[in-house]
Enzyme design. Sequence first.
Site, PDB file in Angstrom:
ATOM      1  N   TYR A   1       0.813  -1.250  -0.034  1.00  0.00           N
ATOM      2  CA  TYR A   1       0.136   0.073   0.044  1.00  0.00           C
ATOM      3  C   TYR A   1       0.904   1.053   0.022  1.00  0.00           C
ATOM      4  O   TYR A   1       1.915   1.230   0.701  1.00  0.00           O
ATOM      5  CB  TYR A   1      -0.880   0.068   1.388  1.00  0.00           C
ATOM      6  CG  TYR A   1      -1.929  -1.127   1.413  1.00  0.00           C
ATOM      7  CD1 TYR A   1      -2.317  -1.499   0.031  1.00  0.00           C
ATOM      8  CD2 TYR A   1      -2.932  -1.020   2.106  1.00  0.00           C
ATOM      9  CE1 TYR A   1      -3.316  -2.665  -0.003  1.00  0.00           C
ATOM     10  CE2 TYR A   1      -3.944  -2.014   2.421  1.00  0.00           C
ATOM     11  CZ  TYR A   1      -4.248  -2.794   1.104  1.00  0.00           C
ATOM     12  OH  TYR A   1      -5.283  -3.713   1.073  1.00  0.00           O
TER      13      TYR A   1
ATOM     14  N   LEU B   1     -20.838   2.318  -4.598  1.00  0.00           N
ATOM     15  CA  LEU B   1     -22.266   2.050  -4.979  1.00  0.00           C
ATOM     16  C   LEU B   1     -23.406   1.681  -4.337  1.00  0.00           C
ATOM     17  O   LEU B   1     -24.466   1.832  -4.644  1.00  0.00           O
ATOM     18  CB  LEU B   1     -21.994   0.902  -6.379  1.00  0.00           C
ATOM     19  CG  LEU B   1     -21.219   1.352  -7.486  1.00  0.00           C
ATOM     20  CD1 LEU B   1     -21.026   0.206  -8.291  1.00  0.00           C
ATOM     21  CD2 LEU B   1     -21.725   2.589  -8.132  1.00  0.00           C
ATOM     22  N   LEU B   2     -23.125   1.293  -2.962  1.00  0.00           N
ATOM     23  CA  LEU B   2     -23.932   0.953  -2.204  1.00  0.00           C
ATOM     24  C   LEU B   2     -24.094   1.969  -1.040  1.00  0.00           C
ATOM     25  O   LEU B   2     -24.751   1.746   0.128  1.00  0.00           O
ATOM     26  CB  LEU B   2     -23.635  -0.394  -1.498  1.00  0.00           C
ATOM     27  CG  LEU B   2     -23.724  -1.676  -2.204  1.00  0.00           C
ATOM     28  CD1 LEU B   2     -23.086  -2.855  -1.646  1.00  0.00           C
ATOM     29  CD2 LEU B   2     -25.208  -2.095  -2.478  1.00  0.00           C
ATOM     30  N   GLY B   3     -23.497   2.977  -1.402  1.00  0.00           N
ATOM     31  CA  GLY B   3     -23.452   4.187  -0.053  1.00  0.00           C
ATOM     32  C   GLY B   3     -24.171   5.408  -0.505  1.00  0.00           C
ATOM     33  O   GLY B   3     -24.313   6.398  -0.106  1.00  0.00           O
ATOM     34  N   GLY B   4     -25.406   5.040  -1.471  1.00  0.00           N
ATOM     35  CA  GLY B   4     -26.208   6.118  -1.719  1.00  0.00           C
ATOM     36  C   GLY B   4     -25.716   6.922  -2.892  1.00  0.00           C
ATOM     37  O   GLY B   4     -25.913   8.138  -3.203  1.00  0.00           O
TER      38      GLY B   4
END
Length: 323
Positions: A53, A217-220
């Site tokens: 990272y 995409l699943l966070g609003g």
Amino acid sequence: MLYTHLGRSGLTVSKLCLGTMNFGPHTEEADAHAIMDQAHEAGLNFFDTANAYGGTEHRGWTEEIIGRWFARGGGRRERTVLATKVYGTMSDWPNDSKLSALNIRRALDASLKRLQTDHIDLYQFHHVDRDTPWDEIWQAVDVAVQQGKILYAGSSNFAGWHLAAAQEAAARRPVTGLVSEQSLYNLMQRSVEREVIPAAQHYGLGLLPWSPLHGGLLGGVLAQENDGVRRTEGRAASALAESRDEIQANESFARELGHAPGDVALAWLLHQPAVTAPIIGPRTSGQLEAGLRALEVSLDAEALARLDEIFPGPRTAPEDYAW
């Protein structure tokens, strides 16, 4: 904060894991230190990173940031269950990647130096190495355990049969083997339910889902686009176009429940029996606060069934494709 054991081990970890991949490339060091302090204040004790990272220009950067945070003292290292990974390419030289005994030895020592610590609590194989036999991998791990440099081993991005191969090789030695598997798992990506999760449960591995919001995409995302807050591009835009109806249904259902869509998506993972701790990767303190809210969301059987209708997952193999 809620706590649980990591797989079949006696190690106690928080039900959310702080992912640090954004530290360095996307989050300034001072902000990263503040996020880690904030995580401790909330009782979150499980941090995940990786030797690679930091981006291609500065591999190891994230571990260095965490190491300087540990060096500030105040019990920061002692209160952290530290997980890092080995596999990624760290230079152009041979033997500087994957899971040979040589690279495991060198990479582990380099991570310890960057992290400014004498041991790693959970040392994870970032990907399966198809060219290195498990006897060689476990021999290298045995030496590191005996030296006190690592306590537990885990995997990441393994198929179900890779988990089986690893554990059967460990049993022959015999050593503890893997205690966790880190996989891509969320409401939109449920492929691991076919074989990875059954294998993990059979061998007593805790599941650590990464990308729990599927890249946001699943966070609003639809509400954010409508408000002009966010513009989706690249692969996320393609995935949004393919699944717009499901994402819209999910956001509408979250509003019915009175929660943010991201909170519901994280809470769904927390309700899955195989899951130890979803990995949240905040870039800001506000995003960490949002992730912590999911611990307060309770989904009943009816809500879980509705989410399964919106995002149906596979059955376990072989029933998913055969009788």
